[in-house]
Scaffold this motif. Structure first.
Motif, PDB file in Angstrom:
ATOM      1  N   TRP A  47      -8.436   4.695   6.572  1.00  0.00           N
ATOM      2  CA  TRP A  47      -9.132   3.935   5.861  1.00  0.00           C
ATOM      3  C   TRP A  47      -9.593   3.959   4.929  1.00  0.00           C
ATOM      4  O   TRP A  47      -9.185   2.925   4.037  1.00  0.00           O
ATOM      5  CB  TRP A  47     -10.309   4.815   6.215  1.00  0.00           C
ATOM      6  CG  TRP A  47     -12.027   4.090   5.786  1.00  0.00           C
ATOM      7  CD1 TRP A  47     -12.732   3.124   4.552  1.00  0.00           C
ATOM      8  CD2 TRP A  47     -12.789   2.739   6.875  1.00  0.00           C
ATOM      9  NE1 TRP A  47     -13.734   2.585   4.929  1.00  0.00           N
ATOM     10  CE2 TRP A  47     -13.591   2.229   6.038  1.00  0.00           C
ATOM     11  CE3 TRP A  47     -12.463   2.292   7.634  1.00  0.00           C
ATOM     12  CZ2 TRP A  47     -14.429   1.139   5.921  1.00  0.00           C
ATOM     13  CZ3 TRP A  47     -13.268   1.133   8.210  1.00  0.00           C
ATOM     14  CH2 TRP A  47     -13.704   0.660   7.489  1.00  0.00           C
ATOM     15  N   SER A  48      -8.907   4.761   3.656  1.00  0.00           N
ATOM     16  CA  SER A  48      -8.733   4.938   2.306  1.00  0.00           C
ATOM     17  C   SER A  48      -7.495   3.941   1.824  1.00  0.00           C
ATOM     18  O   SER A  48      -7.344   3.012   1.044  1.00  0.00           O
ATOM     19  CB  SER A  48      -9.024   6.347   1.761  1.00  0.00           C
ATOM     20  OG  SER A  48      -7.851   7.030   1.456  1.00  0.00           O
ATOM     21  N   ASP A  51      -7.697  -0.025   2.359  1.00  0.00           N
ATOM     22  CA  ASP A  51      -8.167  -0.387   0.790  1.00  0.00           C
ATOM     23  C   ASP A  51      -7.813  -0.612   0.025  1.00  0.00           C
ATOM     24  O   ASP A  51      -7.951  -1.657  -1.156  1.00  0.00           O
ATOM     25  CB  ASP A  51      -9.715   0.055   0.701  1.00  0.00           C
ATOM     26  CG  ASP A  51     -11.053   0.438   1.806  1.00  0.00           C
ATOM     27  OD1 ASP A  51     -10.688  -0.879   2.512  1.00  0.00           O
ATOM     28  OD2 ASP A  51     -11.884   0.871   2.191  1.00  0.00           O
ATOM     29  N   HIS A  54      -4.915  -3.493   0.257  1.00  0.00           N
ATOM     30  CA  HIS A  54      -6.241  -4.647   0.402  1.00  0.00           C
ATOM     31  C   HIS A  54      -6.172  -5.023  -0.798  1.00  0.00           C
ATOM     32  O   HIS A  54      -5.517  -6.631  -1.370  1.00  0.00           O
ATOM     33  CB  HIS A  54      -7.136  -4.685   1.692  1.00  0.00           C
ATOM     34  CG  HIS A  54      -7.306  -5.945   1.874  1.00  0.00           C
ATOM     35  ND1 HIS A  54      -8.790  -6.951   0.270  1.00  0.00           N
ATOM     36  CD2 HIS A  54      -7.301  -6.666   2.468  1.00  0.00           C
ATOM     37  CE1 HIS A  54      -9.096  -7.225   1.001  1.00  0.00           C
ATOM     38  NE2 HIS A  54      -8.312  -8.069   1.895  1.00  0.00           N
ATOM     39  N   GLU A  55      -6.473  -4.697  -1.788  1.00  0.00           N
ATOM     40  CA  GLU A  55      -6.470  -4.630  -2.939  1.00  0.00           C
ATOM     41  C   GLU A  55      -4.896  -4.153  -4.034  1.00  0.00           C
ATOM     42  O   GLU A  55      -5.639  -5.290  -4.497  1.00  0.00           O
ATOM     43  CB  GLU A  55      -7.341  -3.117  -3.232  1.00  0.00           C
ATOM     44  CG  GLU A  55      -9.127  -3.421  -3.267  1.00  0.00           C
ATOM     45  CD  GLU A  55      -9.428  -4.409  -2.831  1.00  0.00           C
ATOM     46  OE1 GLU A  55      -9.783  -5.145  -4.377  1.00  0.00           O
ATOM     47  OE2 GLU A  55     -10.775  -4.726  -2.510  1.00  0.00           O
ATOM     48  N   ARG A 109      -1.619  -9.375   2.663  1.00  0.00           N
ATOM     49  CA  ARG A 109      -3.378  -8.865   2.559  1.00  0.00           C
ATOM     50  C   ARG A 109      -3.931  -9.327   3.649  1.00  0.00           C
ATOM     51  O   ARG A 109      -4.812  -8.562   4.246  1.00  0.00           O
ATOM     52  CB  ARG A 109      -3.423 -10.095   1.560  1.00  0.00           C
ATOM     53  CG  ARG A 109      -5.167  -9.573   0.882  1.00  0.00           C
ATOM     54  CD  ARG A 109      -4.735 -10.664  -0.273  1.00  0.00           C
ATOM     55  NE  ARG A 109      -6.207 -10.352  -0.917  1.00  0.00           N
ATOM     56  CZ  ARG A 109      -7.674 -11.117  -0.280  1.00  0.00           C
ATOM     57  NH1 ARG A 109      -7.167 -12.408   0.934  1.00  0.00           N
ATOM     58  NH2 ARG A 109      -8.190 -11.107  -0.956  1.00  0.00           N
ATOM     59  N   ARG A 113      -6.076  -5.337   7.664  1.00  0.00           N
ATOM     60  CA  ARG A 113      -7.171  -5.451   7.739  1.00  0.00           C
ATOM     61  C   ARG A 113      -6.932  -5.476   9.295  1.00  0.00           C
ATOM     62  O   ARG A 113      -7.919  -5.133  10.197  1.00  0.00           O
ATOM     63  CB  ARG A 113      -8.206  -5.610   6.617  1.00  0.00           C
ATOM     64  CG  ARG A 113      -8.303  -4.831   5.243  1.00  0.00           C
ATOM     65  CD  ARG A 113      -9.377  -4.865   4.909  1.00  0.00           C
ATOM     66  NE  ARG A 113     -10.519  -4.425   3.731  1.00  0.00           N
ATOM     67  CZ  ARG A 113     -10.758  -4.823   2.813  1.00  0.00           C
ATOM     68  NH1 ARG A 113     -11.301  -5.682   2.930  1.00  0.00           N
ATOM     69  NH2 ARG A 113     -11.458  -4.035   2.222  1.00  0.00           N
TER      70      ARG A 113
END
Length: 201
Positions: A47-48, A51, A54-55, A109, A113
């Motif tokens: 999960w982390s 994120d 993605h950033e 990108r 997710r």
């Protein structure tokens, strides 16, 4: 007496078949318990990192677009100047490569997710296939042992079990492919990997 001997000779070794079925059933139960927690463990592990990836891909995409805009600005003539074909020396095809880089980053990108959501869905589906396959295997083994004369019944259960196991194998392969894809994108998006020239997996 002879009929009894002939009947025993035609009868398969139920003990051996049942033993194999029991061993596979126990293995299926163990695997089912592990898969019940697979989705939660996958969320905890990724999960982390998802994120962060993605950033990181967002920042890389913006940087790539900035470079692309600067490149295009250098190619285009100044505003307000009359167009003269003799003055055109820049090759517009040089925009293709940086444009492809920007598009690739934007796609990654968007996909990171989405593929993570697919991965979680596959975890749930795989769990159900293995759980129901294990139950079907246990039912088939019991029916074969105690109701061998009802051939249509245990043969039907055997086909159902085979279908569930085949489905489990297909989703297991999908899970492995998605994990490799997601891990590869995470690794590629790490700033340290990008700066040191580490290739994506």
């Amino acid at each position: 007496m002879l009929e009894s001997v002939a009947e025993q000779a035609d009868k398969p070794n139920l003990d051996l078949t049942t033993g194999i079925g029991i061993v596979l059933f126990i293995a299926g139960c163990t695997l089912s318990v592990a898969l019940i927690h697979l989705r939660g463990k996958t969320v905890t592990r990724l999960w982390s990192d998802i994120d962060i990836a993605h950033e990181s891909l967002t920042a890389s995409a913006f940087s790539s677009l900035e470079r692309l805009r600067s490149h295009i600005d250098d190619l285009l003539p100044d505003t307000g100047v009359d167009f003269d074909p003799l003055d055109v020396i820049a090759d517009p095809s040089t925009v293709i490569k940086p444009a492809k880089v920007s598009i690739k980053l934007l796609r990654e990108r968007h996909q990171v997710r989405r593929e993570f959501k697919w991965l979680l869905s596959v975890c749930s589906i795989l769990k159900y296939f293995v759980v129901f396959g294990t139950i079907a295997l246990g039912s088939t083994t019991a029916t074969y042992q105690f109701f061998f004369a009802e051939a249509w019944l245990w043969q039907l259960l055997l086909k159902v079990t085979g279908g569930l196991i085949l489905g489990a194998l297909l989703f297991a392969g999908t899970y492995a492919a998605l994990v490799a894809r997601v891990d590869g994108v995470i690794e590629k998006s790490k700033p340290v990997a990008a700066q040191s020239g580490v290739a994506a997996r």
